[in-house]
Design an enzyme around this catalytic site. Structure first.
Site, PDB file in Angstrom:
ATOM      1  N   GLU A  43     -17.548 -11.562   0.325  1.00  0.00           N
ATOM      2  CA  GLU A  43     -16.478 -11.368  -0.657  1.00  0.00           C
ATOM      3  C   GLU A  43     -16.732 -10.136  -1.524  1.00  0.00           C
ATOM      4  O   GLU A  43     -15.801  -9.395  -1.856  1.00  0.00           O
ATOM      5  CB  GLU A  43     -16.321 -12.617  -1.522  1.00  0.00           C
ATOM      6  CG  GLU A  43     -15.740 -13.822  -0.792  1.00  0.00           C
ATOM      7  CD  GLU A  43     -14.322 -13.582  -0.287  1.00  0.00           C
ATOM      8  OE1 GLU A  43     -13.648 -12.657  -0.777  1.00  0.00           O
ATOM      9  OE2 GLU A  43     -13.893 -14.321   0.610  1.00  0.00           O
ATOM     10  N   TYR A 126     -11.425 -13.645  -9.036  1.00  0.00           N
ATOM     11  CA  TYR A 126     -11.123 -13.805  -7.612  1.00  0.00           C
ATOM     12  C   TYR A 126     -12.345 -14.316  -6.849  1.00  0.00           C
ATOM     13  O   TYR A 126     -12.257 -15.291  -6.090  1.00  0.00           O
ATOM     14  CB  TYR A 126     -10.652 -12.489  -6.984  1.00  0.00           C
ATOM     15  CG  TYR A 126     -10.685 -12.577  -5.475  1.00  0.00           C
ATOM     16  CD1 TYR A 126      -9.690 -13.253  -4.781  1.00  0.00           C
ATOM     17  CD2 TYR A 126     -11.774 -12.065  -4.753  1.00  0.00           C
ATOM     18  CE1 TYR A 126      -9.747 -13.407  -3.403  1.00  0.00           C
ATOM     19  CE2 TYR A 126     -11.843 -12.224  -3.380  1.00  0.00           C
ATOM     20  CZ  TYR A 126     -10.830 -12.888  -2.714  1.00  0.00           C
ATOM     21  OH  TYR A 126     -10.900 -13.061  -1.358  1.00  0.00           O
ATOM     22  N   ASP A 144      -5.479 -12.722  -4.079  1.00  0.00           N
ATOM     23  CA  ASP A 144      -5.768 -11.302  -3.924  1.00  0.00           C
ATOM     24  C   ASP A 144      -4.446 -10.560  -3.713  1.00  0.00           C
ATOM     25  O   ASP A 144      -3.364 -11.148  -3.827  1.00  0.00           O
ATOM     26  CB  ASP A 144      -6.759 -11.055  -2.788  1.00  0.00           C
ATOM     27  CG  ASP A 144      -6.147 -11.290  -1.409  1.00  0.00           C
ATOM     28  OD1 ASP A 144      -5.029 -11.847  -1.320  1.00  0.00           O
ATOM     29  OD2 ASP A 144      -6.785 -10.904  -0.408  1.00  0.00           O
ATOM     30  N   CYS A 199       2.576  -9.991   6.924  1.00  0.00           N
ATOM     31  CA  CYS A 199       3.354  -9.614   5.736  1.00  0.00           C
ATOM     32  C   CYS A 199       2.669  -8.465   5.000  1.00  0.00           C
ATOM     33  O   CYS A 199       2.279  -8.562   3.834  1.00  0.00           O
ATOM     34  CB  CYS A 199       3.502 -10.842   4.820  1.00  0.00           C
ATOM     35  SG  CYS A 199       4.778 -10.667   3.558  1.00  0.00           S
ATOM     36  N   CYS A 206       8.135  -9.010  10.310  1.00  0.00           N
ATOM     37  CA  CYS A 206       8.892 -10.228   9.996  1.00  0.00           C
ATOM     38  C   CYS A 206       9.266 -11.035  11.240  1.00  0.00           C
ATOM     39  O   CYS A 206       9.331 -12.263  11.192  1.00  0.00           O
ATOM     40  CB  CYS A 206      10.142  -9.875   9.198  1.00  0.00           C
ATOM     41  SG  CYS A 206       9.775  -9.160   7.563  1.00  0.00           S
ATOM     42  N   CYS A 209       6.570 -13.461  12.005  1.00  0.00           N
ATOM     43  CA  CYS A 209       6.155 -14.361  10.923  1.00  0.00           C
ATOM     44  C   CYS A 209       6.384 -15.816  11.322  1.00  0.00           C
ATOM     45  O   CYS A 209       7.449 -16.176  11.824  1.00  0.00           O
ATOM     46  CB  CYS A 209       6.929 -14.049   9.646  1.00  0.00           C
ATOM     47  SG  CYS A 209       6.423 -15.081   8.239  1.00  0.00           S
ATOM     48  N   CYS A 214      11.919 -17.793   4.332  1.00  0.00           N
ATOM     49  CA  CYS A 214      11.369 -16.714   3.501  1.00  0.00           C
ATOM     50  C   CYS A 214      12.463 -16.276   2.548  1.00  0.00           C
ATOM     51  O   CYS A 214      13.545 -15.843   2.974  1.00  0.00           O
ATOM     52  CB  CYS A 214      10.911 -15.546   4.370  1.00  0.00           C
ATOM     53  SG  CYS A 214      10.420 -14.075   3.401  1.00  0.00           S
TER      54      CYS A 214
END
Length: 302
Positions: A43, A126, A144, A199, A206, A209, A214
């Protein structure tokens, strides 16, 4: 996001998790047997750095420093050399500092509690929640840039999220999490993955997706109406100069003369001096009594 205005469209957990199970990347820190410390390292490395650059370095670090005490026993300079060209090397120094605290005060283990994690060196909002979620499977919102963008589009119908707000963003995402703790942790990872792969900021895919609904699509994919995001340049910046100076010191076996640093950026001595001063101020490098320059921890003439 919508700054609290309007209803929030749920993001279908079943569809998202099904997609994640089949299309999520096989990232090394997601595999079984990875410890909380190793996830914490990933991370820290992944902040503002692409996965493709992080993965090989992370693999090396896991072998070299499998537990915090192993890193704590190494010098600052060793950690900075191993960091290589990941960028923002202050992250490496803070992680080294964190390893000492974990080794000395937490029995060589990474705490699971968000508030305790927030008290560790270099651990922000975070990272604390990412470790609690991805290492310990807790139901905590992890936000994030990718998550903010997915939620802005799929849930609020905006092309781009608004200005970051930690409290609002966390509350926004927490409303979307499944009530089941194990599902919530996977949902957080899947939400992030959707933003990274589908995305995306530019040219979102799209048609690929997995979400059945959406809000942004249903609204006709309205364009972003706010100010355009500033693209961070790198060439010619102080960051580039700092990186060149750090490279000289990482590649040396000890302190170097000023002339060896001056030659890496001869076109603008003022900028070079400013970058060098900032590295000294940040504690990334040191100057010896005889005027040589070295990585942190290697500034002794003796």
């Amino acid at each position: 996001m919508d700054d609290g205005k309007g209803a929030q469209l749920p993001i279908d957990a079943e569809a998202l998790l099904g997609w994640f199970d089949t299309d999520g990347r096989d990232l090394p820190w997601r595999r079984p047997g990875v410890s909380a410390w190793q996830i914490l390292m990933s991370e820290i490395m992944l902040q503002q750095t692409p996965v493709v650059r992080v993965a090989p370095i992370w693999e090396q670090w896991v072998q070299r420093w499998p537990v915090p005490s192993a890193m704590a026993a190494s010098s600052q300079a060793e950690v900075l050399r191993a960091w290589g060209k990941l960028g923002y090397p202050r992250r490496a120094l803070r992680l080294h500092e964190c390893s000492r605290v974990l080794a000395e005060e937490y029995g060589d283990e990474v705490p699971a509690d968000v508030e305790t994690l927030l008290g560790l060196p270099g651990i922000g909002a975070y990272t604390a929640r990412a470790v609690a979620c991805f290492a310990y499977g807790q139901r905590v919102p992890v936000v994030d840039t990718n998550v903010r963008r997915v939620v802005a589009r799929a849930s609020h119908g905006s092309a781009e999220p608004g200005n970051p707000s930690t409290s609002r963003d966390l509350a926004d995402v927490e409303q979307l999490l499944p009530t089941s703790v194990p599902r919530a942790a996977r949902y957080s990872a899947a939400l992030m993955e959707l933003g990274a792969l589908i995305c995306t900021a530019k040219n979102p895919a799209c048609l690929l997706c997995p979400l059945p609904e959406c809000a942004w699509i249903e609204a006709g994919r309205p364009a972003h109406t706010g100010p355009a995001k500033k693209v961070q340049k790198f060439a010619g910046t102080d960051r580039q100069v700092r990186g060149k100076l750090m490279s000289v010191l990482r590649e040396s076996s000890g302190p170097v003369e000023r002339a060896q640093l001056d030659i890496v950026w001869p076109t603008d001595p003022t900028q070079r001096d400013r970058a060098l001063d900032s590295l000294l101020t940040d504690g990334l490098i040191e100057q010896t009594e005889s005027g040589l320059f070295a990585l942190a921890g290697e500034g002794s003439d003796g």
